[in-house]
Design a protein around this motif. Sequence first.
Motif, PDB file in Angstrom:
ATOM      1  N   TYR A   1      67.867  66.616 100.158  1.00 43.25           N
ATOM      2  CA  TYR A   1      67.442  65.324 100.690  1.00 43.25           C
ATOM      3  C   TYR A   1      68.691  64.575 101.148  1.00 43.25           C
ATOM      4  O   TYR A   1      69.763  64.721 100.562  1.00 43.25           O
ATOM      5  N   ARG A   2      68.533  63.780 102.191  1.00 37.75           N
ATOM      6  CA  ARG A   2      69.666  62.990 102.665  1.00 37.75           C
ATOM      7  C   ARG A   2      69.262  61.517 102.708  1.00 37.75           C
ATOM      8  O   ARG A   2      68.089  61.161 102.866  1.00 37.75           O
ATOM      9  N   LYS A   3      70.257  60.666 102.553  1.00 33.58           N
ATOM     10  CA  LYS A   3      69.998  59.235 102.549  1.00 33.58           C
ATOM     11  C   LYS A   3      69.683  58.749 103.950  1.00 33.58           C
ATOM     12  O   LYS A   3      70.342  59.133 104.920  1.00 33.58           O
ATOM     13  N   GLU A   4      68.672  57.899 104.051  1.00 33.60           N
ATOM     14  CA  GLU A   4      68.266  57.307 105.310  1.00 33.60           C
ATOM     15  C   GLU A   4      68.553  55.808 105.286  1.00 33.60           C
ATOM     16  O   GLU A   4      68.903  55.265 104.234  1.00 33.60           O
ATOM     17  N   PRO A   5      68.439  55.108 106.424  1.00 35.53           N
ATOM     18  CA  PRO A   5      68.704  53.663 106.410  1.00 35.53           C
ATOM     19  C   PRO A   5      67.837  52.941 105.370  1.00 35.53           C
ATOM     20  O   PRO A   5      66.638  53.184 105.270  1.00 35.53           O
ATOM     21  N   SER A   6      68.475  52.069 104.596  1.00 34.69           N
ATOM     22  CA  SER A   6      67.746  51.348 103.559  1.00 34.69           C
ATOM     23  C   SER A   6      66.984  50.168 104.163  1.00 34.69           C
ATOM     24  O   SER A   6      67.216  49.773 105.309  1.00 34.69           O
ATOM     25  N   ILE A   7      66.080  49.609 103.364  1.00 37.66           N
ATOM     26  CA  ILE A   7      65.257  48.477 103.790  1.00 37.66           C
ATOM     27  C   ILE A   7      65.671  47.258 102.971  1.00 37.66           C
ATOM     28  O   ILE A   7      65.618  47.297 101.732  1.00 37.66           O
ATOM     29  N   PRO A   8      66.106  46.159 103.603  1.00 38.78           N
ATOM     30  CA  PRO A   8      66.518  44.976 102.827  1.00 38.78           C
ATOM     31  C   PRO A   8      65.318  44.278 102.185  1.00 38.78           C
ATOM     32  O   PRO A   8      64.211  44.270 102.736  1.00 38.78           O
ATOM     33  N   LEU A   9      65.561  43.707 101.012  1.00 38.01           N
ATOM     34  CA  LEU A   9      64.573  42.892 100.318  1.00 38.01           C
ATOM     35  C   LEU A   9      65.021  41.436 100.348  1.00 38.01           C
ATOM     36  O   LEU A   9      66.221  41.155 100.362  1.00 38.01           O
ATOM     37  N   ARG A  10      64.071  40.525 100.317  1.00 37.98           N
ATOM     38  CA  ARG A  10      64.418  39.100 100.307  1.00 37.98           C
ATOM     39  C   ARG A  10      64.856  38.633  98.922  1.00 37.98           C
ATOM     40  O   ARG A  10      65.458  37.577  98.783  1.00 37.98           O
ATOM     41  N   SER A  11      64.543  39.415  97.908  1.00 39.04           N
ATOM     42  CA  SER A  11      65.049  39.155  96.560  1.00 39.04           C
ATOM     43  C   SER A  11      65.283  40.504  95.904  1.00 39.04           C
ATOM     44  O   SER A  11      64.755  41.521  96.340  1.00 39.04           O
ATOM     45  N   SER A  12      66.078  40.513  94.840  1.00 41.03           N
ATOM     46  CA  SER A  12      66.403  41.771  94.181  1.00 41.03           C
ATOM     47  C   SER A  12      65.239  42.258  93.323  1.00 41.03           C
ATOM     48  O   SER A  12      64.266  41.531  93.107  1.00 41.03           O
ATOM     49  N   SER A  13      65.351  43.480  92.823  1.00 41.20           N
ATOM     50  CA  SER A  13      64.317  44.052  91.967  1.00 41.20           C
ATOM     51  C   SER A  13      64.628  43.769  90.502  1.00 41.20           C
ATOM     52  O   SER A  13      65.782  43.892  90.068  1.00 41.20           O
ATOM     53  N   ALA A  14      63.603  43.408  89.734  1.00 42.60           N
ATOM     54  CA  ALA A  14      63.773  43.164  88.310  1.00 42.60           C
ATOM     55  C   ALA A  14      63.817  44.488  87.549  1.00 42.60           C
ATOM     56  O   ALA A  14      63.330  45.515  88.029  1.00 42.60           O
ATOM     57  N   ALA A  15      64.409  44.444  86.358  1.00 43.90           N
ATOM     58  CA  ALA A  15      64.517  45.646  85.520  1.00 43.90           C
ATOM     59  C   ALA A  15      63.210  45.863  84.773  1.00 43.90           C
ATOM     60  O   ALA A  15      63.102  45.614  83.567  1.00 43.90           O
ATOM     61  N   LEU A  16      62.200  46.317  85.502  1.00 41.97           N
ATOM     62  CA  LEU A  16      60.870  46.573  84.952  1.00 41.97           C
ATOM     63  C   LEU A  16      60.511  48.032  85.182  1.00 41.97           C
ATOM     64  O   LEU A  16      60.920  48.628  86.181  1.00 41.97           O
ATOM     65  N   TYR A  17      59.722  48.615  84.272  1.00 42.28           N
ATOM     66  CA  TYR A  17      59.243  49.977  84.489  1.00 42.28           C
ATOM     67  C   TYR A  17      58.474  50.062  85.802  1.00 42.28           C
ATOM     68  O   TYR A  17      57.707  49.154  86.150  1.00 42.28           O
ATOM     69  N   ASN A  18      58.647  51.163  86.502  1.00 43.42           N
ATOM     70  CA  ASN A  18      57.834  51.479  87.690  1.00 43.42           C
ATOM     71  C   ASN A  18      57.827  50.335  88.709  1.00 43.42           C
ATOM     72  O   ASN A  18      56.797  50.030  89.308  1.00 43.42           O
ATOM     73  N   ASN A  19      59.021  49.722  88.899  1.00 41.88           N
ATOM     74  CA  ASN A  19      59.092  48.554  89.776  1.00 41.88           C
ATOM     75  C   ASN A  19      59.293  48.953  91.239  1.00 41.88           C
ATOM     76  O   ASN A  19      60.273  48.599  91.877  1.00 41.88           O
ATOM     77  N   LEU A  20      58.374  49.713  91.728  1.00 41.70           N
ATOM     78  CA  LEU A  20      58.255  50.021  93.155  1.00 41.70           C
ATOM     79  C   LEU A  20      56.862  50.578  93.360  1.00 41.70           C
ATOM     80  O   LEU A  20      56.434  51.474  92.642  1.00 41.70           O
ATOM     81  N   SER A  21      56.165  50.028  94.325  1.00 44.13           N
ATOM     82  CA  SER A  21      54.858  50.558  94.673  1.00 44.13           C
ATOM     83  C   SER A  21      54.864  50.942  96.150  1.00 44.13           C
ATOM     84  O   SER A  21      55.483  50.258  96.969  1.00 44.13           O
ATOM     85  N   VAL A  22      54.216  52.047  96.462  1.00 46.09           N
ATOM     86  CA  VAL A  22      54.146  52.556  97.833  1.00 46.09           C
ATOM     87  C   VAL A  22      52.679  52.720  98.208  1.00 46.09           C
ATOM     88  O   VAL A  22      51.888  53.261  97.430  1.00 46.09           O
ATOM     89  N   LEU A  23      52.323  52.246  99.376  1.00 47.00           N
ATOM     90  CA  LEU A  23      50.965  52.430  99.889  1.00 47.00           C
ATOM     91  C   LEU A  23      50.999  53.496 100.970  1.00 47.00           C
ATOM     92  O   LEU A  23      51.654  53.333 102.001  1.00 47.00           O
ATOM     93  N   ARG A  24      50.323  54.609 100.699  1.00 46.51           N
ATOM     94  CA  ARG A  24      50.185  55.686 101.680  1.00 46.51           C
ATOM     95  C   ARG A  24      48.736  55.735 102.134  1.00 46.51           C
ATOM     96  O   ARG A  24      47.823  55.780 101.313  1.00 46.51           O
ATOM     97  N   LEU A  25      48.541  55.716 103.438  1.00 48.22           N
ATOM     98  CA  LEU A  25      47.196  55.764 103.994  1.00 48.22           C
ATOM     99  C   LEU A  25      46.813  57.206 104.312  1.00 48.22           C
ATOM    100  O   LEU A  25      47.678  58.085 104.358  1.00 48.22           O
ATOM    101  N   PRO A  26      45.516  57.483 104.530  1.00 46.19           N
ATOM    102  CA  PRO A  26      45.110  58.847 104.913  1.00 46.19           C
ATOM    103  C   PRO A  26      45.909  59.333 106.115  1.00 46.19           C
ATOM    104  O   PRO A  26      46.171  58.591 107.051  1.00 46.19           O
ATOM    105  N   GLY A  27      46.301  60.594 106.051  1.00 42.00           N
ATOM    106  CA  GLY A  27      47.180  61.122 107.075  1.00 42.00           C
ATOM    107  C   GLY A  27      48.631  61.083 106.665  1.00 42.00           C
ATOM    108  O   GLY A  27      49.502  61.591 107.371  1.00 42.00           O
ATOM    109  N   GLY A  28      48.898  60.471 105.488  1.00 41.93           N
ATOM    110  CA  GLY A  28      50.254  60.468 104.955  1.00 41.93           C
ATOM    111  C   GLY A  28      51.136  59.358 105.484  1.00 41.93           C
ATOM    112  O   GLY A  28      52.312  59.287 105.156  1.00 41.93           O
TER     113      GLY A  28
END
Length: 343
Positions: free
Chosen positions: A9-36
């Motif tokens: 795997y290679r690193k791709e351009p990152s996506i900026p956030l308007r605030s940082s991420s908190a130190a919480l379990y599973n602190n990222l959610s991704v929505l994938r629609l049908p078709g991937g």
Amino acid sequence: MAAADTERYRKEPSIPLRSSSAALYNNLSVLRLPGGRLAGLSAVHGPSLSLLSAAADGLGFSHRQLQAKEGGMAVSTSLLTQAAWCVLPARVLLVLTSQRGIQMYESDGSIMVYWHALDVAEHSPARAVFARGIAAAGERFICVGTSSGLVLVFDIPPKGTNVMLSEVLEQHRDAITDIAAELGQAPAGAGDLVSADDTGTLCVWSTGEEFALLSKIPAFGCSCSSVKLWNGIVAAGYGNGQIRLYEAATGLPRAEVNAHARWIYALDVAPQTGKLLSGAEDSFVHVWKLSRNPDTGEVAIEHRHAECVTDTQVCGARFCDPEGNSFAVTGYDLSEIFRYGRA
């Protein structure tokens, strides 16, 4: 653990956030629609959720900061503990958990569909009250865990706001950490929902009009922060850095890997391939491959890739497609989402 060919795997351009991420379990959610297609990303910080929606041309993201309202028109806020999209056959909801309750929004965060308050008065003032652990289950249910060990089962209508609390599962005695539903094809007799708690106890359930406990996997002195369920295999990540695999039908252990040097914060599974993603406090993200021998039923886990996210306490890691060809990572106090794709 079996040996296997590595994947790059290679690193791709990152996506900026308007605030940082908190130190919480599973602190990222991704929505994938049908078709991937990747449709959205979100991460929690304090009382707000950074919500990123994929642009129509697929070349960028629109940013939105969702300040969660607490109970109808109230404007007071509390700290969020998790956010996740729940994809059901009839609709997709964005579910937020906090110190005060459970909020369900339309998938873009524009409209609050439902609000469930936690009963703070029932708890000792010395004990924290919160909800945590979110999963869609079956055809029409969303399950959410609480700090008292309850798993709340909500019946979701195809449209509208008539959400009902249909059942309360009471097998856990400690705070729920994570809940996951079957992402592959469950073998006959295997459960299709798993819940985990702070002591490391796991409960495997079969879903339906009524939920039934199939197996209870005892704790062994270490908290379980994240669980996934794929093809009847329970994958559990623990505070001691281990990943353990169990049979969903019986609760019997099948494999154990010393995967990380520090606390695991996130697991994810690519449903079409059985790839397993793990991220931890040790700044590493690993890609594994789960498999089950169709003749013997034997379960195996193979290491495929290691990625060091330098000087980052990883708190969220998710695949961005159902095959596991790309993944995203969040880190504590990090104001961007790192992305990686197959080289």
